[in-house]
Design a protein around this motif. Structure first.
Motif, PDB file in Angstrom:
ATOM      1  N   GLU A 140    -101.388 -71.753 -32.926  1.00 32.95           N
ATOM      2  CA  GLU A 140    -101.741 -71.987 -34.322  1.00 32.95           C
ATOM      3  C   GLU A 140    -100.763 -71.302 -35.281  1.00 32.95           C
ATOM      4  O   GLU A 140    -100.331 -71.888 -36.272  1.00 32.95           O
ATOM      5  CB  GLU A 140    -103.179 -71.538 -34.587  1.00 32.95           C
ATOM      6  N   GLY A 141    -100.402 -70.083 -34.999  1.00 35.01           N
ATOM      7  CA  GLY A 141     -99.443 -69.372 -35.842  1.00 35.01           C
ATOM      8  C   GLY A 141     -98.073 -70.040 -35.814  1.00 35.01           C
ATOM      9  O   GLY A 141     -97.418 -70.181 -36.850  1.00 35.01           O
ATOM     10  N   ALA A 142     -97.645 -70.453 -34.635  1.00 35.11           N
ATOM     11  CA  ALA A 142     -96.352 -71.116 -34.509  1.00 35.11           C
ATOM     12  C   ALA A 142     -96.350 -72.451 -35.243  1.00 35.11           C
ATOM     13  O   ALA A 142     -95.387 -72.782 -35.943  1.00 35.11           O
ATOM     14  CB  ALA A 142     -96.005 -71.320 -33.038  1.00 35.11           C
ATOM     15  N   MET A 143     -97.430 -73.214 -35.116  1.00 35.52           N
ATOM     16  CA  MET A 143     -97.482 -74.512 -35.787  1.00 35.52           C
ATOM     17  C   MET A 143     -97.560 -74.359 -37.301  1.00 35.52           C
ATOM     18  O   MET A 143     -96.977 -75.148 -38.036  1.00 35.52           O
ATOM     19  CB  MET A 143     -98.644 -75.350 -35.257  1.00 35.52           C
ATOM     20  N   THR A 144     -98.254 -73.343 -37.765  1.00 39.16           N
ATOM     21  CA  THR A 144     -98.303 -73.090 -39.209  1.00 39.16           C
ATOM     22  C   THR A 144     -96.907 -72.813 -39.734  1.00 39.16           C
ATOM     23  O   THR A 144     -96.476 -73.391 -40.744  1.00 39.16           O
ATOM     24  CB  THR A 144     -99.234 -71.906 -39.527  1.00 39.16           C
ATOM     25  N   LEU A 145     -96.186 -71.947 -39.074  1.00 38.77           N
ATOM     26  CA  LEU A 145     -94.831 -71.606 -39.510  1.00 38.77           C
ATOM     27  C   LEU A 145     -93.911 -72.821 -39.445  1.00 38.77           C
ATOM     28  O   LEU A 145     -93.158 -73.088 -40.382  1.00 38.77           O
ATOM     29  CB  LEU A 145     -94.285 -70.460 -38.661  1.00 38.77           C
ATOM     30  N   ALA A 146     -93.974 -73.594 -38.367  1.00 38.25           N
ATOM     31  CA  ALA A 146     -93.114 -74.775 -38.224  1.00 38.25           C
ATOM     32  C   ALA A 146     -93.419 -75.811 -39.303  1.00 38.25           C
ATOM     33  O   ALA A 146     -92.504 -76.395 -39.900  1.00 38.25           O
ATOM     34  CB  ALA A 146     -93.284 -75.385 -36.839  1.00 38.25           C
ATOM     35  N   TYR A 147     -94.702 -76.035 -39.562  1.00 35.52           N
ATOM     36  CA  TYR A 147     -95.096 -77.023 -40.574  1.00 35.52           C
ATOM     37  C   TYR A 147     -94.661 -76.583 -41.965  1.00 35.52           C
ATOM     38  O   TYR A 147     -94.081 -77.363 -42.725  1.00 35.52           O
ATOM     39  CB  TYR A 147     -96.606 -77.244 -40.509  1.00 35.52           C
ATOM     40  N   ARG A 148     -94.925 -75.348 -42.316  1.00 36.19           N
ATOM     41  CA  ARG A 148     -94.534 -74.846 -43.640  1.00 36.19           C
ATOM     42  C   ARG A 148     -93.010 -74.816 -43.794  1.00 36.19           C
ATOM     43  O   ARG A 148     -92.481 -75.116 -44.865  1.00 36.19           O
ATOM     44  CB  ARG A 148     -95.124 -73.464 -43.902  1.00 36.19           C
ATOM     45  N   ARG A 149     -92.300 -74.476 -42.744  1.00 35.78           N
ATOM     46  CA  ARG A 149     -90.838 -74.466 -42.796  1.00 35.78           C
ATOM     47  C   ARG A 149     -90.322 -75.883 -43.037  1.00 35.78           C
ATOM     48  O   ARG A 149     -89.406 -76.092 -43.827  1.00 35.78           O
ATOM     49  CB  ARG A 149     -90.279 -73.910 -41.483  1.00 35.78           C
ATOM     50  N   GLY A 150     -90.907 -76.852 -42.359  1.00 40.80           N
ATOM     51  CA  GLY A 150     -90.519 -78.242 -42.572  1.00 40.80           C
ATOM     52  C   GLY A 150     -90.813 -78.711 -43.979  1.00 40.80           C
ATOM     53  O   GLY A 150     -90.008 -79.428 -44.595  1.00 40.80           O
ATOM     54  N   GLN A 151     -91.969 -78.300 -44.505  1.00 42.09           N
ATOM     55  CA  GLN A 151     -92.303 -78.653 -45.891  1.00 42.09           C
ATOM     56  C   GLN A 151     -91.297 -78.058 -46.872  1.00 42.09           C
ATOM     57  O   GLN A 151     -90.890 -78.722 -47.823  1.00 42.09           O
ATOM     58  CB  GLN A 151     -93.708 -78.153 -46.246  1.00 42.09           C
ATOM     59  N   MET A 152     -90.916 -76.812 -46.656  1.00 44.92           N
ATOM     60  CA  MET A 152     -89.968 -76.164 -47.562  1.00 44.92           C
ATOM     61  C   MET A 152     -88.585 -76.808 -47.467  1.00 44.92           C
ATOM     62  O   MET A 152     -87.889 -76.946 -48.475  1.00 44.92           O
ATOM     63  CB  MET A 152     -89.868 -74.659 -47.271  1.00 44.92           C
ATOM     64  N   THR A 153     -88.198 -77.223 -46.286  1.00 46.72           N
ATOM     65  CA  THR A 153     -86.925 -77.913 -46.121  1.00 46.72           C
ATOM     66  C   THR A 153     -86.946 -79.232 -46.876  1.00 46.72           C
ATOM     67  O   THR A 153     -85.983 -79.592 -47.564  1.00 46.72           O
ATOM     68  CB  THR A 153     -86.619 -78.147 -44.635  1.00 46.72           C
ATOM     69  N   GLU A 154     -88.054 -79.950 -46.759  1.00 49.29           N
ATOM     70  CA  GLU A 154     -88.215 -81.215 -47.485  1.00 49.29           C
ATOM     71  C   GLU A 154     -88.195 -80.974 -49.001  1.00 49.29           C
ATOM     72  O   GLU A 154     -87.572 -81.729 -49.746  1.00 49.29           O
ATOM     73  CB  GLU A 154     -89.520 -81.878 -47.057  1.00 49.29           C
ATOM     74  N   LEU A 155     -88.860 -79.922 -49.456  1.00 44.49           N
ATOM     75  CA  LEU A 155     -88.875 -79.575 -50.877  1.00 44.49           C
ATOM     76  C   LEU A 155     -87.459 -79.260 -51.371  1.00 44.49           C
ATOM     77  O   LEU A 155     -87.053 -79.692 -52.452  1.00 44.49           O
ATOM     78  CB  LEU A 155     -89.811 -78.395 -51.131  1.00 44.49           C
ATOM     79  N   LEU A 156     -86.717 -78.518 -50.593  1.00 42.73           N
ATOM     80  CA  LEU A 156     -85.340 -78.182 -50.954  1.00 42.73           C
ATOM     81  C   LEU A 156     -84.509 -79.451 -51.100  1.00 42.73           C
ATOM     82  O   LEU A 156     -83.758 -79.608 -52.056  1.00 42.73           O
ATOM     83  CB  LEU A 156     -84.730 -77.248 -49.904  1.00 42.73           C
ATOM     84  N   ARG A 157     -84.669 -80.384 -50.147  1.00 43.68           N
ATOM     85  CA  ARG A 157     -83.913 -81.644 -50.211  1.00 43.68           C
ATOM     86  C   ARG A 157     -84.287 -82.470 -51.433  1.00 43.68           C
ATOM     87  O   ARG A 157     -83.426 -83.082 -52.061  1.00 43.68           O
ATOM     88  CB  ARG A 157     -84.160 -82.463 -48.939  1.00 43.68           C
ATOM     89  N   SER A 158     -85.572 -82.510 -51.771  1.00 40.54           N
ATOM     90  CA  SER A 158     -85.986 -83.321 -52.920  1.00 40.54           C
ATOM     91  C   SER A 158     -85.639 -82.644 -54.253  1.00 40.54           C
ATOM     92  O   SER A 158     -85.363 -83.317 -55.234  1.00 40.54           O
ATOM     93  CB  SER A 158     -87.477 -83.639 -52.853  1.00 40.54           C
ATOM     94  N   THR A 159     -85.646 -81.326 -54.288  1.00 40.99           N
ATOM     95  CA  THR A 159     -85.315 -80.594 -55.513  1.00 40.99           C
ATOM     96  C   THR A 159     -83.821 -80.642 -55.806  1.00 40.99           C
ATOM     97  O   THR A 159     -83.410 -80.712 -56.962  1.00 40.99           O
ATOM     98  CB  THR A 159     -85.776 -79.128 -55.398  1.00 40.99           C
ATOM     99  N   TYR A 160     -83.020 -80.609 -54.747  1.00 41.83           N
ATOM    100  CA  TYR A 160     -81.566 -80.613 -54.883  1.00 41.83           C
ATOM    101  C   TYR A 160     -80.983 -81.773 -54.069  1.00 41.83           C
ATOM    102  O   TYR A 160     -80.353 -81.553 -53.020  1.00 41.83           O
ATOM    103  CB  TYR A 160     -80.974 -79.277 -54.413  1.00 41.83           C
ATOM    104  N   PRO A 161     -81.156 -83.018 -54.530  1.00 47.09           N
ATOM    105  CA  PRO A 161     -80.734 -84.173 -53.740  1.00 47.09           C
ATOM    106  C   PRO A 161     -79.223 -84.245 -53.499  1.00 47.09           C
ATOM    107  O   PRO A 161     -78.785 -84.889 -52.547  1.00 47.09           O
ATOM    108  CB  PRO A 161     -81.220 -85.374 -54.544  1.00 47.09           C
ATOM    109  N   ASP A 162     -78.433 -83.616 -54.353  1.00 49.31           N
ATOM    110  CA  ASP A 162     -76.972 -83.656 -54.191  1.00 49.31           C
ATOM    111  C   ASP A 162     -76.437 -82.505 -53.340  1.00 49.31           C
ATOM    112  O   ASP A 162     -75.238 -82.429 -53.099  1.00 49.31           O
ATOM    113  CB  ASP A 162     -76.285 -83.645 -55.559  1.00 49.31           C
ATOM    114  N   LEU A 163     -77.331 -81.657 -52.886  1.00 45.50           N
ATOM    115  CA  LEU A 163     -76.922 -80.511 -52.061  1.00 45.50           C
ATOM    116  C   LEU A 163     -76.418 -81.021 -50.717  1.00 45.50           C
ATOM    117  O   LEU A 163     -77.100 -81.771 -50.019  1.00 45.50           O
ATOM    118  CB  LEU A 163     -78.093 -79.556 -51.855  1.00 45.50           C
ATOM    119  N   LYS A 164     -75.212 -80.632 -50.372  1.00 50.74           N
ATOM    120  CA  LYS A 164     -74.602 -81.055 -49.111  1.00 50.74           C
ATOM    121  C   LYS A 164     -74.429 -79.822 -48.233  1.00 50.74           C
ATOM    122  O   LYS A 164     -73.341 -79.311 -48.060  1.00 50.74           O
ATOM    123  CB  LYS A 164     -73.247 -81.734 -49.339  1.00 50.74           C
TER     124      LYS A 164
END
Length: 167
Positions: A140-164
């Motif tokens: 449960e702890g591992a899945m929470t961290l993996a899910y939240r990390r994925g969400q933050m990565t997605e947020l970063l991509r959508s907030t900064y779409p030109d970031l390469k």
């Protein structure tokens, strides 16, 4: 030591190896190496889920936890079964928990066979599965961290779409 890749190959080919070496303790020690996001593909893990109930049970537990406790808007099991054309496995909010869940399931399967790592190492999000294998996180702890990390990565991509960016 070698001065080039070719030199290393020649030196390795000339080594004398003694396969009858004595192993102390309870047998050989193994290390587990865990991958990060980027190694995923559509339908990964499905043959293992079909063949090994221990593996399938871990993936189903991760799926249930993601949807019921974390509110994921996808089913991990359903997403893993998608063909390559319909799969969203490359979206970070899916790939990171998917890769973590499958590596956790592999750890559980190997444990069921009596195989425990002497050491673990992980790259990027693979550090989450490595921490699970080391007993630092439960599923449960591992899945929470993996899910939240994925969400933050997605947020970063959508907030900064030109970031390469890359590793």
């Amino acid at each position: 030591s070698a001065t080039s890749l070719d030199d290393a190959g020649v030196q390795l080919a000339q080594m004398k190896i003694n396969p009858a070496r004595a192993i102390g303790g309870d047998g050989p020690s193994v290390s587990f190496v865990f991958t990060g996001q980027g190694a995923q593909w559509a339908q990964m893990g499905i043959p293992l889920m079909d063949e090994y109930p221990v593996f399938a049970a871990a993936v189903h537990r991760a799926d249930k936890y993601l949807s019921e406790e974390l509110g994921a808007d996808f089913s991990l099991c359903a997403e893993l079964q998608q063909d390559a054309e319909r799969s969203r496995i490359n979206a970070p909010y899916i790939s990171q928990p998917a890769c973590s869940a499958l590596q956790i399931a592999l750890v559980d399967l190997l444990r069921s066979w009596g195989i425990q790592p002497a050491s673990v190492v992980g790259h990027s999000s693979g550090e989450i599965a490595a921490a699970y294998a080391a007993g630092i996180f439960d599923l449960e702890g591992a899945m929470t961290l993996a899910y939240r990390r994925g969400q933050m990565t997605e947020l970063l991509r959508s907030t900064y779409p030109d970031l390469k960016g890359t590793m």
